[in-house]
Design an enzyme around this catalytic site. Structure first.
Site, PDB file in Angstrom:
ATOM      1  N   ILE A  54      36.456  50.232  36.888  1.00 19.61           N
ATOM      2  CA  ILE A  54      38.477  50.441  37.255  1.00 19.61           C
ATOM      3  C   ILE A  54      38.848  51.714  38.254  1.00 19.61           C
ATOM      4  O   ILE A  54      39.750  51.165  39.260  1.00 19.61           O
ATOM      5  CB  ILE A  54      39.061  50.897  35.186  1.00 19.61           C
ATOM      6  CG1 ILE A  54      38.655  50.054  34.720  1.00 19.61           C
ATOM      7  CG2 ILE A  54      39.900  51.556  35.803  1.00 19.61           C
ATOM      8  CD1 ILE A  54      39.277  50.705  32.599  1.00 19.61           C
ATOM      9  N   HIS A  55      37.663  52.759  38.532  1.00 17.39           N
ATOM     10  CA  HIS A  55      38.103  53.819  39.719  1.00 17.39           C
ATOM     11  C   HIS A  55      37.447  52.788  40.630  1.00 17.39           C
ATOM     12  O   HIS A  55      38.729  52.949  41.945  1.00 17.39           O
ATOM     13  CB  HIS A  55      36.754  54.502  39.181  1.00 17.39           C
ATOM     14  CG  HIS A  55      37.026  55.670  40.501  1.00 17.39           C
ATOM     15  ND1 HIS A  55      37.359  56.458  40.924  1.00 17.39           N
ATOM     16  CD2 HIS A  55      35.924  55.679  41.452  1.00 17.39           C
ATOM     17  CE1 HIS A  55      37.469  57.064  41.300  1.00 17.39           C
ATOM     18  NE2 HIS A  55      35.925  56.760  42.076  1.00 17.39           N
TER      19      HIS A  55
END
Length: 236
Positions: free
Chosen positions: A185-186
């Site tokens: 996600i990052h």
């Protein structure tokens, strides 16, 4: 051609060609090195951990010189990750403290995803999503290190029981799966928000990026560095 005509042409030329884009310093060189050591450690831990997790992924041990070497290297990379992330934590924990505008920002999550970030409240150096990633990483890395020490038989087998090791292996595996997803996600968010990667490669962002995504932070920078050139004061 008269001198006045030349001056007029020069003035027109200046109006056609804009000046150098404004940039704002976001990370120092030390912070960027710290970040990339942490990121590299996470990737190596993920690959080596997956290689030891299931027989179908054992082929990944070839990246580390085989199964025995992978078992030896994996925990030591974890030690590197711990100290590297500790450096990041000490640098950035204050900037990641939760504030009132963060809850409001989350409430406008649909607007942000739809590209209407101007409808969300102004945020400081980090928005609520980035803070969730930061604190998730902090908690998960702590769990991974604690459980990793319990199952590191070479040095700690005499201090734990079989039952403790079993629970540690289960907790370690769950935390590893979760942190891999948080990392994905990052990284995805860094590419999705155009101009973000530049912050961790060059250390700076464009003024437009800062104004659009972290307006409150930009205002604070301008206030602190009033009278100085924009971007003259790096903010770790």
């Amino acid at each position: 051609m008269s001198a006045d005509t030349k001056k007029d042409d020069a003035a027109k030329g200046e109006s056609v060609h804009p000046g150098k884009p404004v940039t704002v310093d976001r990370y120092t060189g030390g912070a960027r090195i710290n970040h990339w050591i942490t990121a590299t450690s996470l990737v190596l831990l993920g690959l080596s951990g997956l290689a030891l997790f299931h027989p179908s992924l054992f082929f990944l041990t070839a990246l580390f010189g085989g199964g025995p070497l992978t078992r030896i290297i994996h925990p030591w990379i974890g030690v590197l990750l711990f100290f590297s992330f500790l450096g990041l934590f000490l640098r950035f924990w204050k900037a990641n403290l939760w504030r009132r505008e963060d809850s409001d920002w989350l409430a406008h999550g649909r607007d942000v995803l739809a590209g209407h970030e101007e409808r969300a409240p102004e945020v400081g150096k980090y928005n609520a999503g980035q803070k969730v990633v930061f604190w998730s990483m902090s908690i998960l890395i702590t769990i991974l290190i604690a459980t990793g020490l319990i199952i590191w038989d070479q040095y700690f087998s005499a201090y734990t029981t079989i039952e403790q090791k079993r629970w540690a292996v289960l907790s370690h595996s769950i935390a590893a799966v979760v942190i891999i997803n948080v990392w994905i996600i990052h990284v995805y968010s860094a590419f999705w928000v155009r101009g973000t990667i530049r912050a961790m490669t060059r250390g700076s962002v464009t003024g437009g990026w800062a104004w659009r995504h972290h307006r409150k932070w930009l205002r604070e920078l301008v206030t602190r560095s009033s009278g100085r050139k924009s971007g003259g004061t790096p903010a770790e």
